[in-house]
Design a protein around this motif. Structure first.
Motif, mmCIF file in Angstrom:
data_model
loop_
_atom_site.group_PDB
_atom_site.id
_atom_site.type_symbol
_atom_site.label_atom_id
_atom_site.label_comp_id
_atom_site.label_asym_id
_atom_site.label_seq_id
_atom_site.Cartn_x
_atom_site.Cartn_y
_atom_site.Cartn_z
ATOM 1 N N THR A 358 0.767 -0.896 -0.055
ATOM 2 C CA THR A 358 -0.310 -0.101 -0.062
ATOM 3 C C THR A 358 0.945 1.243 -0.316
ATOM 4 O OG1 THR A 358 -0.110 0.201 2.673
ATOM 5 C CG2 THR A 358 -2.030 -0.674 1.673
ATOM 6 N N CYS A 359 0.240 2.463 -0.384
ATOM 7 C CA CYS A 359 0.783 3.584 -0.546
ATOM 8 C C CYS A 359 -0.412 4.757 -0.293
ATOM 9 C CB CYS A 359 1.783 3.842 -2.076
ATOM 10 S SG CYS A 359 0.633 4.358 -3.122
ATOM 11 N N ASN A 360 0.096 5.415 -0.075
ATOM 12 C CA ASN A 360 -1.013 6.818 0.198
ATOM 13 C C ASN A 360 -0.640 7.819 -0.274
ATOM 14 O OD1 ASN A 360 -1.680 5.879 3.109
ATOM 15 N ND2 ASN A 360 -0.536 7.552 4.689
ATOM 16 N N ILE A 361 -2.058 8.707 -0.597
ATOM 17 C CA ILE A 361 -2.611 9.662 -1.451
ATOM 18 C C ILE A 361 -2.242 10.820 -0.423
ATOM 19 C CG2 ILE A 361 -3.407 11.135 -3.269
ATOM 20 C CD1 ILE A 361 -1.493 8.143 -4.233
ATOM 21 N N GLU A 362 -1.490 12.280 -1.464
ATOM 22 C CA GLU A 362 -1.140 13.243 -0.094
ATOM 23 C C GLU A 362 -3.210 13.471 0.296
ATOM 24 O OE1 GLU A 362 0.052 16.331 -2.851
ATOM 25 O OE2 GLU A 362 2.454 15.856 -2.269
ATOM 26 N N ASP A 368 -9.171 13.778 0.415
ATOM 27 C CA ASP A 368 -10.294 12.613 0.910
ATOM 28 C C ASP A 368 -11.234 12.531 0.895
ATOM 29 O OD1 ASP A 368 -7.942 12.722 2.381
ATOM 30 O OD2 ASP A 368 -8.916 14.657 4.568
ATOM 31 N N TRP A 369 -12.521 13.512 0.495
ATOM 32 C CA TRP A 369 -13.732 13.620 -0.201
ATOM 33 C C TRP A 369 -13.532 12.996 -0.950
ATOM 34 C CZ3 TRP A 369 -16.083 14.976 -4.719
ATOM 35 C CH2 TRP A 369 -17.235 14.447 -4.986
ATOM 36 N N PHE A 370 -12.673 12.515 -2.453
ATOM 37 C CA PHE A 370 -12.853 12.316 -3.367
ATOM 38 C C PHE A 370 -12.573 10.649 -3.265
ATOM 39 C CE2 PHE A 370 -10.896 10.645 -7.178
ATOM 40 C CZ PHE A 370 -11.625 10.779 -8.424
ATOM 41 N N GLN A 410 5.484 5.392 1.416
ATOM 42 C CA GLN A 410 5.503 5.846 0.520
ATOM 43 C C GLN A 410 3.820 6.910 0.071
ATOM 44 O OE1 GLN A 410 6.177 4.465 -3.383
ATOM 45 N NE2 GLN A 410 6.653 2.114 -2.779
ATOM 46 N N VAL A 411 4.496 8.162 -0.107
ATOM 47 C CA VAL A 411 2.870 8.889 0.067
ATOM 48 C C VAL A 411 3.963 9.939 -1.475
ATOM 49 C CG1 VAL A 411 2.238 11.110 1.053
ATOM 50 C CG2 VAL A 411 2.914 9.354 2.425
#
Length: 439
Positions: A358-362, A368-370, A410-411
């Motif tokens: 997994t990784c994150n998105i900023e 957050d909503w999308f 990762q972001v």
């Protein structure tokens, strides 16, 4: 993992397995990891939770979360997964008692397969802190308002047609509003499915069925049995159904080479990054196949839109809405997983396994909503029952733990996350072609 029950038939340890100090069997027996790991077959399954050894061979068939998710841990230590998936592990432990056959020998380590004991202990300390600070408790107002904005979008879409008619532009606007409502309902059913909203599991299950069934027209049981496998063993071939592409795609670095060497060519995989955009049409037909289970959704939909578009027009409308929603869903879910590492089972500890897949998105208000807060995919996978509004609070703690143990965290930007999906498909397709054309 799940509720409890009684074994229908007792299973004696295999010849050569451990025995207790008095030579007896059952709960007084002691075992080595080598002995436990032998019992990893469909007809013979043991697992370890908090150093206790359980025979789940018969129980797995009645596991509320499905036979596969618990069977994925056969022959392994399932402590971290057990704690992660249950709202009240102490309650569930009561149902494990009939399955208890012994415990690990005192000389055996608590972790199997040479896992990093210090990392496992530090993650458990982090989880204890998360529980102590109340980060696993939901705010009912947040989810009430979230449900409200979904229902409002549906009402506005219908009201638009009632007031201004069914011109092409208004129909398109209505479709966009319905697709948005459906996508957001998808994130909300995900919350209920993970038991992260209500204190009682039963209410989470009831509301999950309402949101995914009545608001979306899909099956809660189908979602549960697939999605928890994904969380249990993310990006692991033959265990994570999300990467079971039915030969339509080859994923990661290893599967393409394996297919190429075997000269398997079910699709032109070197073009998969291109036909990926068309493949999401398949999602449209999947939703329609759930018609029998989610009759209430389709009945409500046709009652609302039949007066405007007729039967075939309503079918065209829901198909177009599903097409738009499927694009939204696929990009959000795959940008955090598809570009990440994919492999066969490696028996990693919980944190390392989840971070490799997994990784994150900023973070931003829109992201957050999308994504329904699934831009915090790392935190969601580490704490699947955590309510989403608390992800940003635990994220700095997780990052610090990863830095301490050298685990990559990762972001990415939203744009990079999406482009990496196509880039990873192209890379895998090229690996397949190279292996296919060469010995």
């Amino acid at each position: 993992m799940g509720g409890g029950g009684q074994q229908t038939e007792s299973s004696e340890p295999a010849k050569g397995d451990g025995v207790g100090p008095d030579g007896g069997r059952g709960g007084s027996a002691v075992y080595t990891w080598e002995e436990v790991q032998k019992h990893c077959h469909r007809s013979d399954q043991w697992l370890v939770i908090d150093r206790k050894v359980y025979n789940i061979t018969q129980w797995a068939k009645r596991h509320p979360g499905g036979i596969r998710v618990i069977s994925h841990f056969a022959g392994e230590d399932a402590t971290e997964a057990f704690v992660a998936f249950h709202l009240d592990p102490n309650f569930v432990r009561k149902f494990l008692k009939p399955l208890l056959i012994g415990e690990l020998a005192p000389t055996e380590p608590s972790q199997d397969h040479g896992k990093n004991a210090a990392l496992v202990q530090d993650f458990q300390a982090l989880r204890d802190r998360v529980e102590k600070e109340g980060l696993l408790r939901a705010r009912p107002l947040f989810f009430s308002l979230y449900l409200g904005h979904i229902l409002l979008l549906e009402a506005l879409a219908l009201g638009l047609l009632w007031v201004w008619g069914t011109s092409w532009s208004l129909t398109l606007l209505c479709s966009l509003m319905l697709a948005t409502s459906q996508a957001q309902a998808g994130w909300l059913q995900h919350d209920y499915g993970h038991l992260s909203v209500c204190k009682k599991s039963v209410w989470n299950h009831k509301l999950h069925k309402f949101v995914i069934g009545h608001l979306k027209g899909a099956s809660a049981n189908w979602w549960n049995h697939r999605h928890f496998q994904h969380h249990a063993k993310p990006n692991i071939f033959r265990k994570d159904p999300d990467i079971n592409s039915l030969h339509v795609f080859v994923l990661g670095d290893k599967q393409p080479v394996e297919y190429g060497i075997k000269k398997l060519k079910y699709m032109p995989y070197h073009h998969q990054h291109q036909y990926f955009f068309l493949s999401k049409l398949l999602n449209t037909f999947h939703w329609i196949s759930d018609l029998a289970w989610a009759m209430s959704f389709y009945l409500r939909f046709f009652c609302c839109y039949y007066p405007f578009f007729g039967f075939f027009g309503s079918v065209a409308l829901i198909s177009f809405v599903r097409f738009l929603e499927s694009h939204w869903f696929v990009w959000v879910t795959q940008m955090s997983h598809l570009p990440m590492e994919m492999d066969h089972e490696r028996q990693q500890d919980w944190l390392t396994m989840q971070l490799s897949a997994t990784c994150n998105i900023e973070q931003s208000t829109f992201n957050d909503w999308f994504s329904g807060h699934l831009n915090f995919q790392i935190e969601h996978h580490l704490f699947p029952t955590m309510p989403r509004h608390n992800y940003h609070l635990v994220a700095p703690l997780v990052r610090a733990l990863c830095e301490k143990h050298g685990v990559p965290y990762q972001v990415k930007t939203l744009q990079k996350g999406m482009t990496d999906v196509v880039r990873s498909l192209k890379k895998s397709g090229d690996l397949w072609l190279d292996a296919y054309l060469h010995k």
